[in-house]
Each structure stands twice: as C-alpha cells, then as structure tokens.
Design a protein around this motif. Structure first.
Motif, PDB file in Angstrom:
ATOM      1  N   ALA A 159      -9.157   9.862   2.956  1.00 39.15           N
ATOM      2  CA  ALA A 159      -8.084  10.542   2.220  1.00 39.15           C
ATOM      3  C   ALA A 159      -7.829   9.859   0.892  1.00 39.15           C
ATOM      4  O   ALA A 159      -8.162   8.705   0.677  1.00 39.15           O
ATOM      5  CB  ALA A 159      -6.802  10.528   3.058  1.00 39.15           C
ATOM      6  N   GLY A 160      -7.184  10.567  -0.002  1.00 35.54           N
ATOM      7  CA  GLY A 160      -6.757  10.004  -1.286  1.00 35.54           C
ATOM      8  C   GLY A 160      -7.907   9.911  -2.267  1.00 35.54           C
ATOM      9  O   GLY A 160      -9.075   9.892  -1.904  1.00 35.54           O
ATOM     10  N   ASP A 161      -7.575   9.911  -3.524  1.00 28.73           N
ATOM     11  CA  ASP A 161      -8.648   9.873  -4.517  1.00 28.73           C
ATOM     12  C   ASP A 161      -8.716   8.526  -5.222  1.00 28.73           C
ATOM     13  O   ASP A 161      -9.635   8.273  -5.978  1.00 28.73           O
ATOM     14  CB  ASP A 161      -8.458  11.003  -5.545  1.00 28.73           C
ATOM     15  N   GLY A 162      -7.737   7.662  -4.976  1.00 24.32           N
ATOM     16  CA  GLY A 162      -7.801   6.317  -5.551  1.00 24.32           C
ATOM     17  C   GLY A 162      -7.777   6.283  -7.053  1.00 24.32           C
ATOM     18  O   GLY A 162      -8.300   5.356  -7.678  1.00 24.32           O
ATOM     19  N   ALA A 210     -12.257   3.653  -4.609  1.00 25.70           N
ATOM     20  CA  ALA A 210     -11.025   3.032  -4.120  1.00 25.70           C
ATOM     21  C   ALA A 210     -10.839   3.270  -2.626  1.00 25.70           C
ATOM     22  O   ALA A 210     -10.274   2.438  -1.919  1.00 25.70           O
ATOM     23  CB  ALA A 210      -9.823   3.571  -4.885  1.00 25.70           C
ATOM     24  N   ARG A 211     -11.303   4.409  -2.127  1.00 30.39           N
ATOM     25  CA  ARG A 211     -11.112   4.701  -0.707  1.00 30.39           C
ATOM     26  C   ARG A 211     -11.838   3.666   0.149  1.00 30.39           C
ATOM     27  O   ARG A 211     -11.298   3.159   1.136  1.00 30.39           O
ATOM     28  CB  ARG A 211     -11.638   6.096  -0.387  1.00 30.39           C
ATOM     29  N   GLY A 245      -6.847   5.547 -10.590  1.00 32.91           N
ATOM     30  CA  GLY A 245      -6.142   4.425 -11.194  1.00 32.91           C
ATOM     31  C   GLY A 245      -6.486   3.086 -10.583  1.00 32.91           C
ATOM     32  O   GLY A 245      -6.114   2.057 -11.122  1.00 32.91           O
ATOM     33  N   TRP A 246      -7.168   3.074  -9.452  1.00 31.90           N
ATOM     34  CA  TRP A 246      -7.470   1.789  -8.789  1.00 31.90           C
ATOM     35  C   TRP A 246      -8.349   0.923  -9.669  1.00 31.90           C
ATOM     36  O   TRP A 246      -8.106  -0.257  -9.851  1.00 31.90           O
ATOM     37  CB  TRP A 246      -8.156   2.068  -7.454  1.00 31.90           C
ATOM     38  N   PHE A 247      -9.390   1.532 -10.224  1.00 35.25           N
ATOM     39  CA  PHE A 247     -10.311   0.770 -11.049  1.00 35.25           C
ATOM     40  C   PHE A 247     -10.084   1.009 -12.539  1.00 35.25           C
ATOM     41  O   PHE A 247     -10.965   0.743 -13.344  1.00 35.25           O
ATOM     42  CB  PHE A 247     -11.759   1.123 -10.691  1.00 35.25           C
ATOM     43  N   THR A 297       2.175   2.534  -3.230  1.00 34.81           N
ATOM     44  CA  THR A 297       1.106   3.060  -4.100  1.00 34.81           C
ATOM     45  C   THR A 297       0.753   4.474  -3.712  1.00 34.81           C
ATOM     46  O   THR A 297       0.627   5.355  -4.550  1.00 34.81           O
ATOM     47  CB  THR A 297      -0.155   2.172  -3.981  1.00 34.81           C
ATOM     48  N   ARG A 345     -10.008   0.335  -0.053  1.00 38.06           N
ATOM     49  CA  ARG A 345      -8.787   0.307   0.775  1.00 38.06           C
ATOM     50  C   ARG A 345      -9.143   0.264   2.251  1.00 38.06           C
ATOM     51  O   ARG A 345      -8.482  -0.425   3.039  1.00 38.06           O
ATOM     52  CB  ARG A 345      -7.928   1.533   0.468  1.00 38.06           C
ATOM     53  N   ALA A 346     -10.190   0.981   2.618  1.00 41.71           N
ATOM     54  CA  ALA A 346     -10.631   0.934   4.013  1.00 41.71           C
ATOM     55  C   ALA A 346     -11.039  -0.470   4.402  1.00 41.71           C
ATOM     56  O   ALA A 346     -10.741  -0.940   5.506  1.00 41.71           O
ATOM     57  CB  ALA A 346     -11.796   1.906   4.224  1.00 41.71           C
ATOM     58  N   ALA A 365      -7.913   5.809   5.236  1.00 41.77           N
ATOM     59  CA  ALA A 365      -8.156   5.364   3.855  1.00 41.77           C
ATOM     60  C   ALA A 365      -9.552   5.738   3.404  1.00 41.77           C
ATOM     61  O   ALA A 365      -9.778   6.030   2.230  1.00 41.77           O
ATOM     62  CB  ALA A 365      -7.953   3.857   3.756  1.00 41.77           C
ATOM     63  N   ALA A 366     -10.481   5.727   4.343  1.00 38.83           N
ATOM     64  CA  ALA A 366     -11.869   6.033   3.976  1.00 38.83           C
ATOM     65  C   ALA A 366     -12.066   7.501   3.664  1.00 38.83           C
ATOM     66  O   ALA A 366     -13.020   7.880   2.993  1.00 38.83           O
ATOM     67  CB  ALA A 366     -12.795   5.610   5.111  1.00 38.83           C
ATOM     68  N   GLU A 415       0.820  -1.194   0.000  1.00 37.84           N
ATOM     69  CA  GLU A 415       0.000   0.000   0.000  1.00 37.84           C
ATOM     70  C   GLU A 415       0.856   1.247   0.000  1.00 37.84           C
ATOM     71  O   GLU A 415       0.606   2.185  -0.726  1.00 37.84           O
ATOM     72  CB  GLU A 415      -0.883   0.026   1.245  1.00 37.84           C
TER      73      GLU A 415
END
Lengths: 210, 900
Positions: A101-104, B41-42, A106-108, A8, B45-46, A98-99, A5
């Motif tokens: 922060a960050g915009d994720g 994604a958040r 590229g994840w999907f 990433t 990841r959570a 994680a819930a 993680e």
C-alpha cells in the motif's frame, strides 16, 4: 516506535486529499441528512498505544488466571512472550501492508538546499563560539582568534546570504523582535489616545451639563 | 539443523520462532536493499517493519527459553546442561547466556532491540539510506541465526529419555557478577554494530556528509561505556572469585573485549575532528568498520577454541570456519564500498601544525591502534606458532605489561596534553601559558615522591629486560599532569562563562558542563583514566606471602574483636605490618556444596582490630572443581586479600596465601568517574533545556533541589555497590592434606585442593625470578607461573628449581646469571619453549620492536605530509560589498548571541 510512521501516512493521506483538482464529497441533500459512513479501520491505522491497551492486558489477565493469580517467574516470562506475540502480529501485518500500500511519495525526495545551508550555518556558528571560548580560556591569542574567526565569519555570511535567497526571509530574530515591539508600542499608543479622548469627552460633557 | 524431534512444546514453538525469525530477517534485508536501490519507499518501509517484527520474534524465542529454565524443562538439552533445580531463579535466568548456544541467542536479542531503537530514532533523518542500514543489521543477524538454526540450536531436545535433573551452571559462574558482566560486554559488542550499519548505509547510498556521524555518536558512546563496564566488571569478578590476587591477566577472552575498546575510543576522538574540521572522513569510516570487525573477531576467538583460556567456550572447528567466512565477506564488502566511494571522500584542508588539538587526537589514535594490534598479535601468537611450527608457545602477563606500560603512559600524557591545545595551531606563547601549571604540578609531584616515597623510584623493566625505568614515579607524575590540566580547564572555562553570563562560580561551572557536555564529560573521563592509573601503579608494590598455621586460637572471651594484647604470640603471624590471628575452621553444607571456612582476625599495624576475614573453599556435590572464596579487607591505600589454600579439618591446620595490593581500589573508583563522565556526554539537549529553565515557584525550586539530591544519591549508591565486594559464606571441609610421592602429585594435574600452594617457596631472589618466568604446565591453570599456581604440580616444579639452584653460587651477579641460564636450559630441554612466560624466539621478540620503529616512522613521515603550514589550507575571507558588510555582520552577531 511506530508513531513516526503513523503521522507520515496520515499526512500523506491529508496531502492527497488537499491537492487541487480533487473532487470534493457531494453535499448532503436537506431531505436526507448524511449518515456517517462506516468504514473498516485497518489495525495498522489504529494508534499503537490503543492496540497495546486493547490486546496486551487481556492476555496478561488470562496468563495470571491460569497461573492461579501467582506472579511467578514463569508467569512473567509468559507475559513477556505475549507482548512479543503482539509485536510480531502488529509489525508483521504492517510489513505486509507497507509492501503493498501507499506510494511513498516524498520518501526519497532530495533534501532541500535550505536544510543543508541551515546545518552548515549551525556548524559555522558553533565553530566561531569554540574559537571565542578557546580565546577566553587562553588557548588562542587574540590575533589568532581574530584571523580564524574571520575565515568562519566570511563563510557564515555567504551561507546567510544563500539562506535568504532560498527562503526569502530577510529579517533576523532581532529584527523580528524589534518589529513586534514597534507594533505593540503603536497599539499601546492608540489605546492611550482613545482613553484620553474618552476622558476628555466625559469632562466636557460634565462641564456642559454644569 | 538438529534432527532431533523436540518432545517439548516450548522446544517446538521456540524452534519455529527461530526459523520464522530467519525468514523474516532474510525478507526484510532483501526488501531494504532492493527498496533503497530502486528508491521504492514501500519496500523500505516494509523492511523497517520487518526489523521490528524480527525483534518480536527474538523476544519470543528468548522468553520461551527462559521459561524453559524457570520451569526446569530438561527435555531441552541446553537447559539440562546449564541449570538444575537447586539454582536460584536469578541464576536460572543468567544461565540463558551461560553457554554458547544461549549466548548467541542473547546476542541476537540485544542487537534486535538496539537496532529497533536506533532505526526508529533516526528513520526520519536518514530516510534515503535507512533501507541499507536495516539490511546491514539484518544480514549480521542472519549470520548469527545461521549458527543458531543449523548448528547451535538452543531448543534442541534429547532423542532418548531426558535427565530428571540438570547438570547446573559452572559454580564459578554462580556469582552475582554473572548477572551483569556478560550482558554488559554483549551490549558493548552489539552497540558497535549500529555505527557500522550507518556507515555502510552512508557508503552504499552515497550520503557521505557528516549526518551519519551525529546519528551514531550516541551509540559509539554506549558501546564505549558498556565495553568499559564489562571489562571492569570482569576484572572485579576475577579479583573476587578467581583467588589469584589480581584483576587482569591479559587472558585472551579479556583481550577480545579490550581490542574493540581501543578502536572505539579512537573513533570517539577523531569523530570530533571530522565534525570540527571536516577531516579524517575515511579514517573514521575505517575505524567504525574495524571496531565492528574486532567485535566479531573477538567472538570468533572465544567461541572457536583458537585461543586457550579459562573463559573460552571450547574448541569448535566448524564454528571457526563459519566465523572466518563471515569475517572475510564482511571485510570484502566494507572495504570494497569504502574504496568505491574514496574519490568523494577527499578532504579539503589538512593539519596545519603538529602542535594542534587535531594532531594530538591523531597521535592518540595511532597509539590506540598500536595497542589494539599489539594485543591482537600477541593474543594470536600461540595459535600462529602452533600453526606454523607445530609448537604452541605461552605468553604471560609480563610480556604484555612490558609493552603496554609505555604505550599506556603515552596515552596518559596525551589525555592531559590534548585538552591544552587549540584547534588548528597553538603558538609558542600559548603553549607555554597552557602547559605551565600542569607541568609544574607534575614536576613538583615527582620531586616530592622521589624525596619522601623512595619506593616510587623502583625500577621496572619496559620493552626489554635491559631497559628499566622508575615507572611508578613517571606514572604518578603523569597522573598529576592530567589532574593539573583538567582542573585548569574547568577553572578557566568557569571563569570564561562567568564573564559571559555574570552568574556566580558554581552556576557558571554547572552551566559550562551542561552546555559543553561532550567536552567536559570527556575531560571527566580523562580524569578517571588518571585515577585508574593510580590504581595500576600499585601493582609495583604488591606482595604475596604463604603461611601455614598449625591450629586455630581457641575461642576465648572477647568475641570477634579480641584485643591483640590478649593473643599469644604463637598464634599471631605478621605480613607487611598487619597481624593475623587464625581463629577457627568451620564446615557447613547445603544442597549444592560443602564449604570450609577459616576465620582470621586482622589487626592494623598499631594493633587495632580491623575485620574478621572469612576465607573459604567450596567443594560442590556435583563433582566440579572446588572453588576458592577469598575475603578482602579493603582500603583506599591498600587491600589485604586472604585465600585459604589448604586445610586439615581434623587438626585445624590451615594454609593461607595473603596478598597486599596497594592502591587497587582506585581502579574501581576511576571507573565510577568514567561512568559519570560518559553519562554527562550522553545527556540530551532537551534535558539541558528543561534544566535550564529557572523555577519561579517554591515547588519548582524544591523539585530542582530534590532532583540534584536524587542524582547524587544514585551516584553514591552506584559507587557503594561497585566498591562493595561480595562476602564469602561459610562452608564445609575437603580432603586432608598428606604427603604424596612426586609422580603421584604431578599426575593429579591442576588439583589445588590439597594445600600445596605454600610448599617450596623461593628462598632467594634468583629463585623467585625464575619461578615467575616459568609457566606451570599442569594443564589446568592456563599459563599461571610457578609462583602463583597453587597446585601440586607447580609445587613439584618449584622443588625442582630449588634443587637445580642448590649447587650454584648466588652471591654474585655472574653466579646468578649462570644459575639462571642453567635452570632455564634444563626446563626448556624437558618441556620446550612453551614453559617460558615470554616467547623465546628472536623472531617473535623482533616484531614489537619493528612495530614501534614503524610507528615512529609513520608519525614522522605521514604526519609531516598531513601538516600543511601556511595559508594553503586557510581560506581567504570572501570579499563582502561595503553595503552588505554591516548588515550581515549584525545578522551574524544576532545568530551568535542565540548560540551557546
């Protein structure tokens, strides 16, 4: 466990800062040299191993101290419980962060066609090798092996063509090696010529002196 | 949740931890589902971090519970019920999973650990479905946590004053096998959850390619290995501890572990077909779902009381209902997802020939599924008959063996035949060439056995009493076929590799195994199955004998290895050529128990002293049932197994039961080979690459040699550890044997401490067969037949059988049949159908026949439909332009050179 993680997230951060249009930090003026800016580092951003080293041993030390330095089964259980508490705290915080922060980005993102083609290529190559192996161990006749291999080779060639179109890479590994060897030979040829020239020059100057 | 107010800090913290785990699991599962569905994604990841935090919580709860055990915190009920201060630390720790509540928490812990590793290892590859995977795992965890939180809280405390001393673990469980057997089975069960979670993730996300398959292959192998390990350990434990001379009795709890083993084994085979040919996608998904369902069903069977077993945790209707609801929900969701994605799972191509490796794998799957459903059906039959007709019938091992034996032999044949077949199709010439040597070896073996070992011609009933075949001979013949087949594969494979690489034979063989780990590791597993079947075959010639010796031999010069010639004849007794000399009876005691041990010197057929056997009976001070501690003289050819069934301390009289078990150790040896084969399959590619680098320095070469020696040493050590039985310890005495009235003896139920095992043995073959067919209904031994059960009730029943036979003519077959009908009729009139080992109703008998007929029809009609002959399935090669042909051929050849 969490190392997958951390890179990433740091990669995301790097990519964000490298994007065009991002305003760079202002250069420090000569009169006032820039001081390093102190920033709060969230625990989740620290490498897990560092956190483990910083937090777990002191807890173990305390447990052993209250057990009067006897490594009994109850002491071991308490030490395991301490590790569990550290895990709960670390991942609990990361869960909350994680819930929020960050915009994720590229994840999907849909997987590249190139990945799919590479996978299919590897699968076809393995299938061809299996047929060869079955032929060599006597399970398949030469004719059967040839007809089966032709099917897989035809599809593999299609896939290779598609990969080239996707990546623009035309050279196979063999071609790349041959190209490297040619470059090296060329270089060695140049070096050899330069040495001979130098030797010749010395000889001429020696003869001239004489 | 238990309303008792905990008075222990450990109980308080433990309960809060379990509740917090419940909350975190619910949050993380919800985040996973929502995140994956919305592609957020958040949230995904959570959910992943939530899974890791959940692992921490379960680790904390488990650590606290074990802490309570080792600190004797008897304010916690579970600790008080399953441990005491006299137990050693290792048994206190194993008490964690010794009863229902703790075993549920242990399950949750193991699943949390495994799932954390699986998710961490596969998150990058499966980013777009990992949320569903995590959610599936956590929803399963939520079910078990619901049981823990609301019903079976292991941290529940006493409302009134807690006891000063605990009750202790069941003495039968105070054995080193308890340390490894339940955890290995739990790991096997739990490992089946990972493939299930990935399958559901693939179905839910629509990622229906084969990537999920390659990610779960390792977990499927782990599941297969640990289920195998757990089952073998259970068998070994039964062999050493239960004192009935055998290792497998088709007990329902044993079957609960065996059923998912069948389906997981089936999946491991057809997963290869999907990877090679892209076929059987729906089948594989269904197998993974079915395997997981069977692990839950098995847990339901053992924990709800629906089946009667010495292993079962007891009856609990509320728990049964919760399990049933969970299983229904599980099936509805899984099958619903599968049906929803069915259109996208259609395959191109099919089976081209019956004589192909993929069809052999499919056939193997059908047989494995037949085994799974047969065992499931017969295990549940007593419960079904009780629910439908109010009569709980009894089904003994003989019925299982009659059906499982032929199915097992078919599987054994396929284990040898499938490796000889090619993918897609095998021509007649190739078939002949491949099968020639293995078949010849098998035929030669059968012929030699028929001539030189007539005992192998012994007829054994299969499917029906009327159908008797020389099963041992067939068994050995098929084992020889498998040996021949696998050996041929190794030899030809090494020769092919030698030709490819130019290296020597040994290097080629090692390289072959390392490069084709899955294939050749699988071949080793097939070989191990054949070795185990050699052990199974020995059951055809095992024997049981009871002897009573009035007094031991007085101690004389010569010590333990007294020459046989110096022993008076009246102190010797012989069984199957072995001579036994009863030396002495010794009593010892400790805090836990009083143990009585009989020492018997064993001599070989030629009078050579072999070993001093020490068979004992332990009587525990806490008043639990006495246990039998057997002693075993082990050999590759046979075991001599000694049980002390009764004694009189004052006179020195001792009753012995002696079993001679031929070939039994090949079962354990076969398992060690299975473990090695599975290990080969699990070797990662990186390890192979590391080993493949040739060392250039002396230190590097020395390290290589050292690594090989270490590996060999570890394997040999494991073999020695598995093959070595625990030696019984000496102990003290028990009640004196005395004559009882018939009613008094029967009234004591299953009390096998009074030396009744040897009383009223069968005096004819008819009597022996009847005693094998009638079940002891003492209520304590759980379906042992009258011959095997050692209690007084069984002795009185044997006396009754002999009395009923007394007036009959047993010299003619007609007389024997009449006598048999009369005795069976008398017992059925008195006790009902449950007194019979095999089910009496025609309807019950009919089901397996119908299933076999249905299975054969399935193979014929469905198989014919699947097999597509001709060019329909063959894709014609795509035309390549002349200009491209050479270039791409060369590129492809380059790529093939780099592929190994």
């Amino acid at each position: 466990m969490t190392s997958s993680e951390t890179p990433t997230e740091s990669t995301d951060a790097t990519e964000t800062s490298a994007e065009p249009g991002t305003t760079p930090a202002p250069a420090p003026s000569p009169a006032s040299p820039a001081l390093p800016r102190a920033r709060a580092v969230a625990p989740s951003a620290l490498p897990p191993w560092l956190l483990a080293v910083a937090v777990v041993p002191p807890g173990w030390f305390y447990i052993l101290r209250i057990q009067r330095w006897h490594l009994t089964s109850s002491a071991v259980m308490l030490m395991i419980c301490w590790v569990a508490i550290v895990l709960i705290g670390y991942f609990g915080i990361r869960m909350a962060l994680a819930a929020t922060a960050g915009d994720g980005e590229g994840w999907f993102a849909p997987r590249g066609e190139g990945d799919e083609l590479e996978r299919e290529k590897r699968s076809l190559l393995k299938a061809i090798k299996e047929i060869e192996f079955d032929r060599e161990t006597g399970k398949l006749s030469a004719a059967d092996a040839a007809s089966l291999t032709a099917v897989y080779r035809a599809r593999a060639i299609e896939v290779l063509r598609a990969i080239e179109a996707e990546t623009g890479q035309a050279l196979t590994v063999r071609e790349q090696i041959l190209a490297d060897v040619r470059v090296r030979q060329k270089l060695e040829g140049k070096v050899k010529k330069a040495k001979e020239k130098k030797k010749q020059g010395k000889k001429e100057s020696a003869e001239g002196g004489a | 949740m238990d309303s008792a107010i905990p008075s222990s800090p450990v109980a308080v913290v433990g309960t809060i931890t379990v509740l917090t785990a419940y909350l975190i699991a619910a949050l993380a599962a919800g985040a996973g589902i929502v995140g994956n569905h919305r592609k957020d994604a958040r949230m995904v990841r959570a959910s992943v971090h939530g899974l890791y935090a959940f692992f921490g919580l379960t680790l904390l709860a488990s650590g606290l519970l074990v802490y309570a055990f080792v600190t004797h915190d008897y304010t916690i009920r579970y600790v008080a019920l399953t441990s005491d201060t006299t137990m050693t630390t290792s048994y206190k720790i194993t008490a964690f999973w010794g009863a229902l509540d703790g075993s549920l928490l242990f399950w949750v812990l193991v699943l949390a650990a495994f799932s954390s590793i699986a998710v961490a290892a596969n998150m990058r590859r499966h980013k777009d479905m990992i949320g569903y995977v995590v959610a599936t795992i956590l929803l399963v965890q939520l079910f078990f946590l619901t049981l823990l939180v609301f019903d079976k809280n292991p941290f529940g405390t006493y409302v009134t004053k807690p006891p000063v001393e605990g009750e202790g673990l069941n003495p039968l469980l105070q054995n080193y096998w308890m340390v490894i057997h339940p955890p290995s089975l739990y790991i096997g069960f739990v490992a089946a959850t990972i493939p299930f979670a990935f399958a559901i993730g693939a179905l839910a996300s629509g990622r229906l390619d084969d990537m999920w398959l390659s990610s779960v292959r390792v977990w499927a192998l782990i599941c297969f290995f640990f289920l195998s390990f757990g089952l073998i350990l259970g068998g070994r434990w039964a062999y050493e501890e239960l004192g009935w001379g055998g290792y497998w009795a088709w007990d329902p709890v044993e079957n609960a572990g065996f059923i998912p083993w069948f389906t997981m084994t089936a999946f491991l085979h057809t997963a290869v077909v999907q990877e090679q040919r892209g076929l059987l996608k729906v089948w594989n998904l269904a197998l993974v779902i079915l395997t997981f369902f069977f692990t839950i069903f098995g847990t339901f069977m053992t924990r709800s009381g629906v089946v009667a077993s010495v292993h079962a945790f007891g009856e609990d209707n509320a728990l049964a209902l919760q399990f049933i609801v969970f299983m229904v929900v599980l099936l509805v969701i899984s099958i619903g997802l599968l049906l929803h994605r069915l259109p996208r799972l259609r395959e191109e191509g099919g089976f081209e020939s019956f004589v192909s490796r993929e069809f052999a794998f499919l056939l193997n799957n059908w047989v494995l599924l037949a085994c799974a459903f047969f065992v499931l059906f017969v295990t549940m039959m007593p419960t079904i008959t009780e629910a439908m007709w109010g009569e709980r019938i009894t089904i003994g091992p003989a019925f299982y063996n009659r059906w499982m034996t032929p199915l097992g032999l078919v599987l054994l044949f396929l284990a040898g035949a499938a490796p000889l077949l090619a993918w897609r199709r095998t021509t007649r010439e190739r078939l002949y060439a491949q099968f020639l040597w293995p078949t010849g070896f098998a035929v030669a073996t059968v012929v030699l056995l028929a001539i030189f070992v007539p005992a192998t011609r012994q007829l054994t009933p299969i499917l029906d009493d009327a159908l008797r075949l020389p099963i041992p001979m067939l068994n050995f013949g098929l084992c020889a076929f498998v040996f021949g087949s696998i050996t041929q594969e190794f030899v030809r494979g090494a020769q092919a590799r030698k030709k490819q690489t130019g290296s020597d034979t040994f290097t080629s063989l090692i390289g072959l195994v390392l490069i084709k780990r899955r294939r050749y590791g699988g071949y080793l597993v097939h070989l191990s199955v054949a070795v185990m079947f050699i052990g199974f075959a020995g059951r055809a010639w095992d024997s049981m004998t009871d002897r009573t010796i009035e007094k031991p031999l007085a101690v004389v010069e010569g010590g333990e290895k007294l020459p046989l010639a110096q022993v008076p004849k009246e102190h010797q007794f012989k069984v199957r050529g072995y001579t036994f000399v009863y030396r002495r009876l010794v009593q010892t005691s400790d805090d836990n128990k009083v143990a009585t041990t009989a020492y018997v010197q064993l001599y070989d057929r030629d009078g050579t002293p072999l070993s001093l056997l020490a068979a004992a009976r332990w009587n525990f001070r806490k008043g639990t049932e006495p246990t039998t501690e057997v002693d075993i003289h082990e050999g590759l050819d046979e075991d001599v197994y000694l049980i002390l069934t009764g004694y009189d301390v004052d006179t020195g009289l001792a009753n012995f039961r002696i079993y001679v078990n031929p070939l039994i150790n090949w079962v354990w040896i076969g398992f060690v080979m299975l473990a090695f084969g599975t290990f080969i399959c699990l070797i990662p590619l990186r390890a192979v690459e590391l080993v493949s680098r040739r060392p250039t320095t002396p230190a590097g070469k020395a390290a290589d040699v050292g690594a090989v020696l270490l590996l060999v040493g570890v394997l040999l050590g494991a073999m020695a550890g598995v093959a070595n039985a625990q030696a019984p310890q000496g102990g003290p005495p028990s009640q004196q044997m005395s004559e009882h009235e018939d009613e008094v003896v029967r009234g004591r139920g299953h009390a096998d401490d009074a030396g009744w095992a040897h009383r009223f043995p069968p005096d004819s073959a008819t009597a022996a067969n009847l005693m094998n067919e009638l079940v002891c209904l003492c209520g304590g031994c759980k379906r042992e037949n009258l011959r095997d059960c050692k209690c007084g009730f069984a002795a009185m029943e044997r006396k009754k059988v002999l009395g009923l036979l007394a007036g009959h003519d047993l010299t003619s077959p007609a007389g024997q049949a009449t006598a048999r009908r009369a005795v069976i009729g008398a017992f059925v009139r008195e006790y009902g159908g449950e007194v019979l080992v095999a089910p009496p109703t025609k309807a019950t008998w009919l089901v397996p026949y119908l299933a076999v007929a249905g299975g054969l029809a399935l193979i014929f009609f469905v198989g014919r439909g699947l097999v597509r002959k001709g060019s329909a399935a063959d894709a014609k090669p795509a035309p390549v332009s002349a200009a491209d042909a050479d270039v791409y051929d060369e590129k492809l050849d380059d790529e093939l050179r780099d592929t190994d």
